[in-house]
Scaffold this active site. Structure first.
Site: not given
Length: 366
Positions: A340-342
């Site tokens: 995901g985003h991280f």
């Protein structure tokens, strides 16, 4: 077995000393990085997972099979330092000063250099690694936002000042989230300093933002009502940081996300002033969308060596934003990760593997 050994080692140390490991300076993630390297010895970093997708923009890009020969390297000690820039004290993590090639890691929202606590040891055996906390983030000074608003121009100015104070002449730049607007400002200010660009969920194209996300940033910038400020302020609160940032993209595998990540961030969002700093940056973010054409022109004109490692499960900065880079840098190397985003919190070893392979193909710095 590695995780079990790590936990056992921590348990033995705790039992013997009666003390827990310091959370940040000698954290379980740091032990894990060392355990990975010790267990690999001079073997290999792992290859990409089956669900990850590679789009090679250049026929010269290395295959997954070729990456199997990437040997692990012992990490250098990470140091935790400060430097004064224009009267403000900025914090940064630094490791591997003995190496010629420098990698600068720029963090995103709502984080700090703490985001790279696992990645740094995986790189510092080969490279000089610097990870700063922006002015107003992490351990860096946070002057009153009511006296001078926080903008991305301001963050870039102080980050440039930090690198100048350290005497860094050339570097490769890792940009994620807020790191993209900070980094591109630095590149436009001094384009000759860049050796290579590493993009991880860092937007430079409208294609990377859904219409709803674009509308969010536009409203944050243009709507100055108290109701809108209250909405943004809530966005910096505990529930939003934990559930709408860190755990949002890992609903099926929450155990992959270290709770130290949001615990650390929330510690630096305890006061109203701390949160207003981030609100002001969210209000300024729409200016980045207006600057995208200038960033894209830089990419077209300079054609920097570019590696893109993008968590494709990010619903905020969507994968189309990664693919859009190929419009202007067709030789860029693109990997869409099952993350995901991280992504660097989920897959630091895999990202390190791609970085090492990428850096090995850059011109050597004397």
């Amino acid at each position: 077995m590695m995780l079990s050994a790590q936990r056992a080692a921590v348990a033995r140390s705790t039992a013997a000393t009666g003390k827990m490991w310091p959370r940040d300076l000698i954290s379980p993630p740091a032990i894990l990085c060392a355990a990975i390297i010790m267990s690999l010895g001079a073997v290999m970093l792992p290859v990409a997972e089956a669900n990850d997708t590679t789009h090679a923009g250049s026929p010269d890009n290395h295959s997954v099979e070729a990456l199997e020969s990437t040997e692990a390297a012992w990490p250098a000690k990470t140091h935790y330092r400060y430097v004064m820039v224009d009267g403000q004290r900025l914090f940064y993590r630094e490791a591997g000063e003995q190496h010629a090639q420098t990698i600068v890691l720029l963090h995103g929202y709502p984080a700090s250099s703490h985001s790279y606590r696992e990645l740094i040891p995986l790189l510092s055996g080969r490279y000089h690694v610097i990870a700063p906390d922006y002015l107003g983030s992490g351990y860096s000074d946070r002057p009153d936002p009511e006296e001078q608003p926080y903008t991305f121009d301001r963050l870039a100015h102080y980050t440039e000042g930090l690198l100048k104070a350290l005497g860094v002449e050339r570097y490769s730049l890792y940009i994620q989230d807020f790191g993209a607007p900070v980094g591109f400002r630095m590149l436009l200010n001094d384009p000759d300093k860049l050796q290579g660009l590493i993009v991880q969920n860092g937007n430079a194209y409208l294609a990377g933002l859904t219409p709803a996300r674009q509308a969010f940033f536009k409203k944050a910038h243009q709507d100055t009502s108290q109701a809108q400020r209250d909405t943004l302020y809530a966005f910096t609160g505990q529930q939003a940081i934990v559930d709408k940032q860190y755990l949002r993209d890992v609903a099926a595998t929450p155990q992959v996300m270290n709770p130290d990540s949001w615990t650390h961030d929330l510690h630096f969002l305890e006061t109203r002033s701390d949160r207003v700093i981030q609100v002001q940056l969210l209000q300024d973010y729409y200016n980045n969308l207006l600057d995208y054409p200038a960033w894209q022109a830089y990419l077209r004109e300079r054609q920097p060596p570019t590696l893109i490692v993008w968590g494709k499960n990010d619903p905020a900065f969507i994968a189309a934003g990664a693919e859009a880079y190929l419009q202007d840098v067709p030789d860029a190397e693109l990997h869409l990760l099952e993350a995901g985003h991280f992504a660097v919190e989920e897959k630091p070893v895999e990202i390190a593997k791609y970085i090492v392979d990428f850096m090995n193909r850059l011109p050597k710095v004397e």
